[in-house]
Design a protein around this motif. Sequence first.
Motif, PDB file in Angstrom:
ATOM      1  N   ARG A  20       0.798  -1.184   0.072  1.00 34.58           N
ATOM      2  CA  ARG A  20       0.054   0.058  -0.106  1.00 34.58           C
ATOM      3  C   ARG A  20       0.920   1.201  -0.111  1.00 34.58           C
ATOM      4  O   ARG A  20       0.515   2.431  -0.755  1.00 34.58           O
ATOM      5  CB  ARG A  20      -0.799  -0.040   1.181  1.00 34.58           C
ATOM      6  CG  ARG A  20      -2.103  -1.044   1.087  1.00 34.58           C
ATOM      7  CD  ARG A  20      -3.040  -1.104   2.251  1.00 34.58           C
ATOM      8  NE  ARG A  20      -4.227  -1.936   1.918  1.00 34.58           N
ATOM      9  CZ  ARG A  20      -4.047  -3.391   1.804  1.00 34.58           C
ATOM     10  NH1 ARG A  20      -3.124  -3.888   2.626  1.00 34.58           N
ATOM     11  NH2 ARG A  20      -5.155  -4.201   1.989  1.00 34.58           N
ATOM     12  N   VAL A  21       2.069   1.176   0.569  1.00 42.08           N
ATOM     13  CA  VAL A  21       2.858   2.369   0.625  1.00 42.08           C
ATOM     14  C   VAL A  21       3.491   2.620  -0.803  1.00 42.08           C
ATOM     15  O   VAL A  21       3.479   3.840  -1.250  1.00 42.08           O
ATOM     16  CB  VAL A  21       4.077   2.357   1.843  1.00 42.08           C
ATOM     17  CG1 VAL A  21       5.044   1.229   1.277  1.00 42.08           C
ATOM     18  CG2 VAL A  21       4.882   3.581   1.826  1.00 42.08           C
ATOM     19  N   HIS A  30       5.304  10.637  -5.993  1.00 45.23           N
ATOM     20  CA  HIS A  30       6.722  10.294  -5.502  1.00 45.23           C
ATOM     21  C   HIS A  30       7.358   8.909  -5.560  1.00 45.23           C
ATOM     22  O   HIS A  30       7.681   8.469  -4.650  1.00 45.23           O
ATOM     23  CB  HIS A  30       6.768  10.901  -4.210  1.00 45.23           C
ATOM     24  CG  HIS A  30       6.743  12.179  -4.090  1.00 45.23           C
ATOM     25  ND1 HIS A  30       7.828  13.078  -4.532  1.00 45.23           N
ATOM     26  CD2 HIS A  30       5.904  13.329  -4.034  1.00 45.23           C
ATOM     27  CE1 HIS A  30       7.539  14.553  -4.458  1.00 45.23           C
ATOM     28  NE2 HIS A  30       6.289  14.499  -3.772  1.00 45.23           N
ATOM     29  N   PRO A  31       7.271   8.137  -6.718  1.00 45.00           N
ATOM     30  CA  PRO A  31       7.576   6.723  -6.737  1.00 45.00           C
ATOM     31  C   PRO A  31       9.100   6.820  -6.592  1.00 45.00           C
ATOM     32  O   PRO A  31       9.823   7.820  -6.624  1.00 45.00           O
ATOM     33  CB  PRO A  31       7.303   6.202  -8.317  1.00 45.00           C
ATOM     34  CG  PRO A  31       7.146   7.777  -9.008  1.00 45.00           C
ATOM     35  CD  PRO A  31       6.727   8.846  -7.952  1.00 45.00           C
ATOM     36  N   TRP A  40      10.079  13.558   1.447  1.00 40.04           N
ATOM     37  CA  TRP A  40       9.328  14.430   1.210  1.00 40.04           C
ATOM     38  C   TRP A  40       8.220  14.514   2.192  1.00 40.04           C
ATOM     39  O   TRP A  40       7.847  15.800   2.208  1.00 40.04           O
ATOM     40  CB  TRP A  40       8.681  13.698  -0.256  1.00 40.04           C
ATOM     41  CG  TRP A  40       7.443  14.786  -0.752  1.00 40.04           C
ATOM     42  CD1 TRP A  40       7.325  15.802  -1.199  1.00 40.04           C
ATOM     43  CD2 TRP A  40       6.093  14.511  -0.400  1.00 40.04           C
ATOM     44  NE1 TRP A  40       6.091  16.335  -1.217  1.00 40.04           N
ATOM     45  CE2 TRP A  40       5.283  15.563  -0.839  1.00 40.04           C
ATOM     46  CE3 TRP A  40       5.499  13.118   0.301  1.00 40.04           C
ATOM     47  CZ2 TRP A  40       3.882  15.355  -0.811  1.00 40.04           C
ATOM     48  CZ3 TRP A  40       3.866  13.342   0.272  1.00 40.04           C
ATOM     49  CH2 TRP A  40       3.427  14.373  -0.245  1.00 40.04           C
ATOM     50  N   SER A  41       7.857  13.623   2.798  1.00 39.99           N
ATOM     51  CA  SER A  41       6.893  13.525   3.734  1.00 39.99           C
ATOM     52  C   SER A  41       7.252  14.575   5.148  1.00 39.99           C
ATOM     53  O   SER A  41       6.508  15.311   5.621  1.00 39.99           O
ATOM     54  CB  SER A  41       6.660  12.185   4.309  1.00 39.99           C
ATOM     55  OG  SER A  41       7.331  11.885   5.253  1.00 39.99           O
ATOM     56  N   TRP A  49       0.283  15.546   4.657  1.00 40.10           N
ATOM     57  CA  TRP A  49      -0.789  15.208   5.730  1.00 40.10           C
ATOM     58  C   TRP A  49      -2.070  15.648   4.900  1.00 40.10           C
ATOM     59  O   TRP A  49      -2.957  14.991   4.868  1.00 40.10           O
ATOM     60  CB  TRP A  49      -0.943  16.104   6.936  1.00 40.10           C
ATOM     61  CG  TRP A  49       0.487  15.536   7.875  1.00 40.10           C
ATOM     62  CD1 TRP A  49       1.481  15.970   8.213  1.00 40.10           C
ATOM     63  CD2 TRP A  49       0.199  13.993   8.403  1.00 40.10           C
ATOM     64  NE1 TRP A  49       2.222  15.163   8.744  1.00 40.10           N
ATOM     65  CE2 TRP A  49       1.476  14.045   9.053  1.00 40.10           C
ATOM     66  CE3 TRP A  49      -0.662  13.139   8.510  1.00 40.10           C
ATOM     67  CZ2 TRP A  49       1.800  12.813   9.764  1.00 40.10           C
ATOM     68  CZ3 TRP A  49      -0.086  11.823   9.117  1.00 40.10           C
ATOM     69  CH2 TRP A  49       0.955  11.700   9.811  1.00 40.10           C
ATOM     70  N   THR A  50      -2.186  16.680   3.793  1.00 38.95           N
ATOM     71  CA  THR A  50      -3.183  16.889   3.136  1.00 38.95           C
ATOM     72  C   THR A  50      -3.541  15.651   2.086  1.00 38.95           C
ATOM     73  O   THR A  50      -4.500  15.219   1.896  1.00 38.95           O
ATOM     74  CB  THR A  50      -2.856  18.144   2.317  1.00 38.95           C
ATOM     75  OG1 THR A  50      -3.004  19.272   3.098  1.00 38.95           O
ATOM     76  CG2 THR A  50      -3.992  18.339   1.233  1.00 38.95           C
ATOM     77  N   SER A  51      -2.273  15.213   1.645  1.00 45.96           N
ATOM     78  CA  SER A  51      -2.380  14.109   0.941  1.00 45.96           C
ATOM     79  C   SER A  51      -2.963  12.567   1.466  1.00 45.96           C
ATOM     80  O   SER A  51      -3.781  12.058   0.799  1.00 45.96           O
ATOM     81  CB  SER A  51      -1.031  13.649   0.163  1.00 45.96           C
ATOM     82  OG  SER A  51      -0.172  13.071   1.003  1.00 45.96           O
TER      83      SER A  51
END
Length: 640
Positions: A20-21, A30-31, A40-41, A49-51
């Motif tokens: 799932r990640v 962001h593959p 990136w996070s 957190w919006t994503s």
Amino acid sequence: MVEEGALLWEPTPEIVRDARVTRYAEWVGHPGSYQDIWQWSVDHPADFWTSVWEYFDVLGERGDGPVISGTMPGVEWFTGTTINYAANALRGDADRLAVIFRDESGNRRTYTLGELRREVAAVRAGLVRLGVGRGDRVAAYVPNIPEALIAFLATASLGAVWSSCSPDFGAPSVTDRFTQIEPKVLIAVDGYRYGGKSFDRSDVVGEIAAKLPSLVATVWIPCFGTRAETTSAALSWDDLHGDAEELEFEQVPFGHPLWVLYSSGTTGLPKPIVHGHGGIVLEHLKSLSFHQDLGDGDVFFWYTTTGWMMWNYLIGGLLVGATVVLYDGSAAHPGPDALWRLADEEEVTYFGTGAPYIVASMKAGLKPAGLERLRGIGSTGSPLPPEGFAWVYSDVKADVQLGSFSGGTDVCTGFVGGVPSLPVRAGVIPCACLGAKVESFDPSGASVVDEVGELVVTEPMPSMPVMFWNDPTGERYRESYFADYPGVWRHGDWIKIQPDGSCVIYGRSDSTLNRGGVRMGTSEFYRVVERFEEIADSLVIDTGRLGQEGRLLLYVTLAAGATLSDDLVSRLKAALRTELSPRHVPDEIHEVPGIPRTLSGKKLEIPVRKILLGTPVEQAANPDAMANPEVLRHFHPPTP
């Protein structure tokens, strides 16, 4: 002996592709490697957190305000947003199996999502009839039974605030917690069963209720059919059920209190830690889906009580569409393999427990059978030694992802843990979790790599406490996490972050062994000592003070039939000298009947150290916050 860092498991290309990640990373654009998406996070927390909100299509009204306002510790998230935890937990196909309940006697109950909704609606109506509304507190003294989950969801649906303790807590420990939050309703069992024995708690409940003048009602869940007198109105669980109306959800601000959890309370009044609806929904969606890889069709189990944050984490499985398994009873009754048999019989796909249970299973020589659907094992509560990692792969299942997680009640999640796209190495935690900017600080506050330092978090997370209860100025909150490094969360663990982003946790930083300038976490010590088959448990204490080296004392609880012989002492010292250093050979080794632990199983190193330095036992630790307070009397200051 298993070498730390030895490769034990690697995901196949298919596992990485289907994780799932991985699907999320591709969706968000962001593959690449896990380290890339993690970077990136933490570099763009508002976007990340919006994503998460958008990826999981969270139920709620997104406001127009900023995602993050202010800096730690005064951060506000998703200004203007409204949400309700229960609405998100109870959505989905009504026919889906949502809950499996088992107890140590073999009793079993199940609930579809539709049945769970109807139960929640009925209890919600009963709470409304008692006058419970938004912001009111509902306290529970209950084991890990379906009624606890139902009552929590009903409470959350109203925008009321939940707080629970396990019935193995003593009355003073419970009142230390619940008096701080002034609950309107107390839900309690009259007794429970554990290890094949029955424990009547009716009088204890009466004692607790008497200390809570804010109560308007005490709701009894029958176990033995006994009740004590209470000053508040007394209802049965059946009485609480109102007419099953259509379930509604009070929409509350993102940071509106969801529940109050508590610090261990072993050395002072427990800190009442408040988490918000929105922060917990986002954090648990992220962690359970991306790190445990849970979703529709999964069966999720974690061995816990309602007095440990892992209960709150376990029931979060509903958010991702998993079936959650609630278990009430001993992990070792009727035999030491009780939990493994449960996992096999219920076709558990993700099995979580404390590190001590894995070590105990290893020492008992267990070889769990079946487990055909099992693909993930979680370990938390304390560092899992490399030998525990290796046992899982040699004797449990070779094609399983073992995730050792470290976090805490403070954030109700893990800061560091596993992820299905990374390999598993003995004694090593693969990564920092998405959205958790974990660093290691040296004494000067500089970030270091490949060195042991303080575990800190340098960017905010939405599941950090919205406040402590009864802390209007925030002073107690700031002192707990931000006193050492302004604007940076200090968690109190030793960590070594390795160049590839993996890490090793070495135990609490305030119980460090500092011998001749060589600093070492206690987990390294326990790894050596508890490898001996004669040793069932151990505790090591360094009595040194600042600028003054003290004595190193080792306490051991022996396995059945073992004795603390000269030969065993000699072999212990030789192993510690060889594997750690000559400085870490104990000055004294003592046998004790048990190692003091909190109710959630953590070793009480700091209170014992206080006792050894002269603090009276009754001042060093709160016995009601301990699983075995009777053992404290076996610890005394060393003879000069």
